[in-house]
Design an enzyme around this catalytic site. Structure first.
Site, PDB file in Angstrom:
ATOM      1  N   ASP A 446       0.701  -1.144   0.036  1.00 30.17           N
ATOM      2  CA  ASP A 446      -0.042   0.012  -0.025  1.00 30.17           C
ATOM      3  C   ASP A 446       1.102   1.165   0.060  1.00 30.17           C
ATOM      4  O   ASP A 446       2.076   1.222   0.139  1.00 30.17           O
ATOM      5  CB  ASP A 446      -0.972  -0.012   1.218  1.00 30.17           C
ATOM      6  CG  ASP A 446      -2.240   0.574   1.129  1.00 30.17           C
ATOM      7  OD1 ASP A 446      -2.447   1.543   0.120  1.00 30.17           O
ATOM      8  OD2 ASP A 446      -3.031   0.518   2.011  1.00 30.17           O
ATOM      9  N   ASP A 514     -10.756   2.378  -3.205  1.00 34.35           N
ATOM     10  CA  ASP A 514     -11.217   1.854  -1.777  1.00 34.35           C
ATOM     11  C   ASP A 514     -12.826   1.953  -2.093  1.00 34.35           C
ATOM     12  O   ASP A 514     -13.618   1.744  -1.253  1.00 34.35           O
ATOM     13  CB  ASP A 514     -10.794   2.858  -0.912  1.00 34.35           C
ATOM     14  CG  ASP A 514      -9.589   2.488  -0.410  1.00 34.35           C
ATOM     15  OD1 ASP A 514      -8.948   1.675  -0.830  1.00 34.35           O
ATOM     16  OD2 ASP A 514      -8.662   3.499   0.076  1.00 34.35           O
TER      17      ASP A 514
HETATM   18  C1  DGJ Z   1      -5.782   1.926   2.019  1.00 34.92           C
HETATM   19  C2  DGJ Z   1      -6.302   0.622   1.216  1.00 34.92           C
HETATM   20  O1  DGJ Z   1      -6.660   1.066  -0.355  1.00 34.92           O
HETATM   21  C3  DGJ Z   1      -7.236  -0.211   2.035  1.00 34.92           C
HETATM   22  O2  DGJ Z   1      -7.827  -1.357   1.075  1.00 34.92           O
HETATM   23  C4  DGJ Z   1      -6.606  -0.571   3.247  1.00 34.92           C
HETATM   24  O3  DGJ Z   1      -5.663  -1.442   2.698  1.00 34.92           O
HETATM   25  C5  DGJ Z   1      -6.087   0.649   4.083  1.00 34.92           C
HETATM   26  N1  DGJ Z   1      -5.253   1.488   3.321  1.00 34.92           N
HETATM   27  C6  DGJ Z   1      -5.522   0.216   5.204  1.00 34.92           C
HETATM   28  O4  DGJ Z   1      -4.715   0.989   5.896  1.00 34.92           O
END
Ligand code: DGJ
Length: 699
Positions: A446, A514
């Site tokens: 991430d 997201d």
């Molecule tokens: C952002 C990501 O896009 C989510 O899927 C998740 O992994 C969160 N970060 C976790 O902090």
């Protein structure tokens, strides 16, 4: 041989296109990009016209325009030589041709600067790869201020429609189109990462639909700052420069050093569908990491939306048991398992198991997941550090910073200075140990904030960090992959902030957004599908919309099955009926998966504008196809009645069409040209049609 060199002309031939340029008066001039001219009788134009206010350089189509002289357009290259001269004059020197790669060498007329323009052609694809390499062949420094990957010239003097994919966090890939009649348009990132706002790709079209019209496209293989500028000048010529961002960029080339730009993948097709087919196939065959490129991606369960930071062995195993019983193949534990990570205020950088949450380490959880027949994956965010972490307390200088400025702590975190070798080595060692000590098959990498306060005292020229950070990221991932070749890597940046062909060269897939609301997701997936391969598009079924905009599980599965199916809801709260539905769709997806992940995608409708979404996939032999239909919220009576006209089938062959409510046979010709009728009486209805070619005897 797809590359021809004759009469001062270079012609790159792909199955359906030619890209031609040549040498006139010692300069490289673009000749043609588009349909093949079978006799290859290209000649190099010589632009001599000029009037006092408009020099000849404004009429020409130089392949790679440097800053200097009478060039007033966006340049591809800008340097400062050691005596302060900022004017570059490139002259054609020579070329080399090796297999599928043409390298054309230009040199500055006076200074020790060589520019290599590199063109690659694959026999099976209309996609060309271009890049440039800048070499300092002298004894003193040369500073680069701009070094684009390619300059593009479009053939028609009529205006082009320019398409980019714009958005924000949670709203990625909205199509943004405008007709470029004059002046310029710029798509860029200045954030350090690709970002959600604009994508490093561009599509120019004229009179184009899915099936016809001229479509020229280009996408940069880089996951950091980029810039695409397109310009239509007073002569009606449209050209574009695509490559690294020049905002706050410079790079010092010491004696003998060279600088390589990222690649650009570009092509010409008739219609948008052909562009997607070409780019999807090219990405799978020539861009994705080799290890998993031909394997369908596993159906995964990710626990983020169910547990957020509140992870522990017992709850994760409870979720894993249900996920396994549904048919999931991989269980991914997301954020929260390391350091003092109770929420997003602490812990990044301390990549050690939190012993309060996992007193016996990760082994019991991983063993439990493995015993359930699934593989295990884990979340990390290696380019970041929380000020509240042991790593930061020990090495505050490891984050980008200026000693005189307070760092902006977006999401309570700072960006690690990945240009430092010690930082790279620390992250590599942490992740290497994690992968060595645990049976982990999947890393979700991430990246949750853009850069700020970009001081990098370790660099002689700190403006190199924009380029070096991204390469350091690739280098750490590649080192990990070399040591742990069976581990899959997913690129994520708060959703779709790192969807680009640079990421796709080092990671096996991307997290698309997201935003997992299925109705929004249809728009996001539609935009994504224009250039990026469906195989890499992770798509979760979640509970996100249960309260705000309730849609059925059938609908949510329908949307996520159009990509790389994943689950992300809180399975502990699902009813038995809902769990049965999940299992049914996961089993169906496994049958359809090769078709969806490797087939040709046809957008039968145009996203939200059509109030109904219809996306069809057809396999290579045109034997199997699947159509996903989802209706949008509408109260119009007329929207209930739909004629569905399929694409990509054999006109003469007979096909069986099967949906939840009906089954019939018809020829490919009838299905494609007359179509068949369907009725959807309510908003958020969904249907999956399976289309199968019948053996000749039955046809
Ligand atoms: C952002 C990501 O896009 C989510 O899927 C998740 O992994 C969160 N970060 C976790 O902090």
């Amino acid at each position: 041989m797809p590359i021809f060199v004759r009469d001062n002309c270079f012609v790159l031939e792909t199955p359906h296109t030619h890209y031609a340029f040549g040498v006139a008066d010692g300069e490289l001039q673009h000749i043609h990009w588009g349909e093949k001219c079978p006799r290859l009788d290209y000649t190099v134009p010589n632009y001599r016209e000029e009037v006092s206010q408009h020099p000849a350089s404004e009429f020409d189509k130089r392949e790679y325009v440097p800053f200097g002289g009478t060039n007033y357009r966006e340049c591809a290259l800008k340097c400062t030589f050691s005596d302060g001269c900022r004017d570059t004059v490139l002259q054609y020197d020579s070329y080399t041709l090796k297999d599928d790669t043409l390298t054309v060498i230009c040199k500055d007329r006076h200074y020790p600067l060589t520019v290599k323009l590199i063109y690659q052609v694959q026999e099976d694809s209309d996609v060309l790869t271009r890049s440039a390499e800048i070499v300092n062949t002298g004894n003193s420094d040369i500073t680069l201020h701009k070094a684009a990957s390619a300059q593009l010239h479009l053939p028609s003097r009529a205006p082009y429609t320019v398409l980019n994919f714009n958005g924000s966090w949670s709203t990625e890939f909205r199509k943004a189109e405008e007709v470029l009649t004059g002046g310029s348009v710029v798509f860029e990132s200045r954030r350090g990462l690709t970002g959600h706002c604009q994508n490093p790709s561009v599509v120019f079209s004229q009179n184009a639909t899915e099936d016809e019209g001229d479509v020229f496209f280009a996408a940069l293989g880089f996951s950091g700052n980029f810039k695409i500028s397109a310009e239509r000048n007073f002569t009606g010529l449209t050209h574009a420069v695509i490559g690294l961002q020049d905002f706050d960029f410079s790079y010092t080339l010491h004696a003998g050093e060279s600088f390589k730009t990222p690649p650009v993948y570009m092509g010409y097709t008739k219609g948008f569908a052909a562009m997607s087919h070409e780019m999807h196939r090219f990405a799978v065959e020539h861009i994705l990491p080799v290890r998993f490129k031909n394997e369908p991606l596993p159906v995964l369960y990710n626990s983020w939306e169910a547990t957020e930071f509140d992870v522990n062995e017992k709850d994760q195993l409870r979720l894993a048991k249900i996920a396994a019983s549904l048919g999931c193949e991989l269980f991914v534990m997301d954020d929260g398992w390391f350091g003092e990570r109770k929420d997003d205020h602490a812990g990044l950088g301390d990549w050690f198991v939190n012993r309060e949450k996992f007193p016996n380490g990760l082994k019991p959880l991983i063993d439990g997941v493995r015993a359930l027949g699934m593989k295990f994956g884990i979340w990390v965010e290696p380019e970041m550090v929380s000020p509240d972490s042991d790593l930061y307390r020990k090495h505050p200088d490891w984050a980008y910073h200026y000693p005189t400025r307070k760092g902006n702590e977006l999401r309570w975190q700072l960006v690690l200075n990945f240009t430092r070798q010690d930082v790279q080595d620390y992250i590599f060692t942490c992740l290497d140990e994690l992968l060595t000590e645990n049976d982990i098959s999947y890393i979700k990498w991430d990246m949750n904030r853009p850069f700020s306060e970009t001081g990098a005292e370790n660099l002689e020229n700190p403006q190199e960090l924009w380029y070096r950070h991204t390469h350091a990221l690739y280098s750490v991932v590649d080192r990990l992959r070399a040591k742990h070749p069976d581990v899959q890597f997913e690129a994520c940046a708060s959703g779709g902030g790192r969807v680009d062909f640079g990421a796709m060269h080092h990671f096996d897939m991307v997290w698309t957004s997201d935003n997992t609301d299925p109705v929004d997701r249809l728009v996001i997936q539609n935009g994504y599908s224009y250039l990026y391969p469906i195989k890499c598009m992770r798509a979760w079924v979640t509970d996100m919309n249960r309260t705000s905009r309730p849609t059925s599980l059938d609908y949510r599965f329908n949307v996520s099955m159009q990509g790389s199916l994943s689950l992300g809801g809180n399975l502990l709260e699902y009813t038995d009926e809902e769990l049965k539905t999940c299992a049914k769709y996961i089993a169906l997806y496994k049958e359809l998966r090769p078709l969806v992940q490797f087939g040709k995608l046809y957008r039968l409708t145009n996203g939200r504008a059509d109030r109904i979404s219809m996306t069809q996939y057809v396999d290579k032999n045109r034997e199997n196809s699947v159509l996903f239909v989802c209706t949008q919220p509408t109260t119009f009576f007329a929207d209930r009645f739909v004629t569905i006209r399929l694409k990509g089938l054999c006109p003469d062959a007979m096909y069986r069409v099967q949906s939840s409510g009906e089954e019939f046979t018809a020829s490919g010709g009838v299905l494609m040209h007359c179509g068949f009728h369907a009725k959807f009486t309510h908003a958020f209805a969904s249907e999956i049609y399976r289309i199968k070619k019948l053996p000749e005897a039955q046809g």
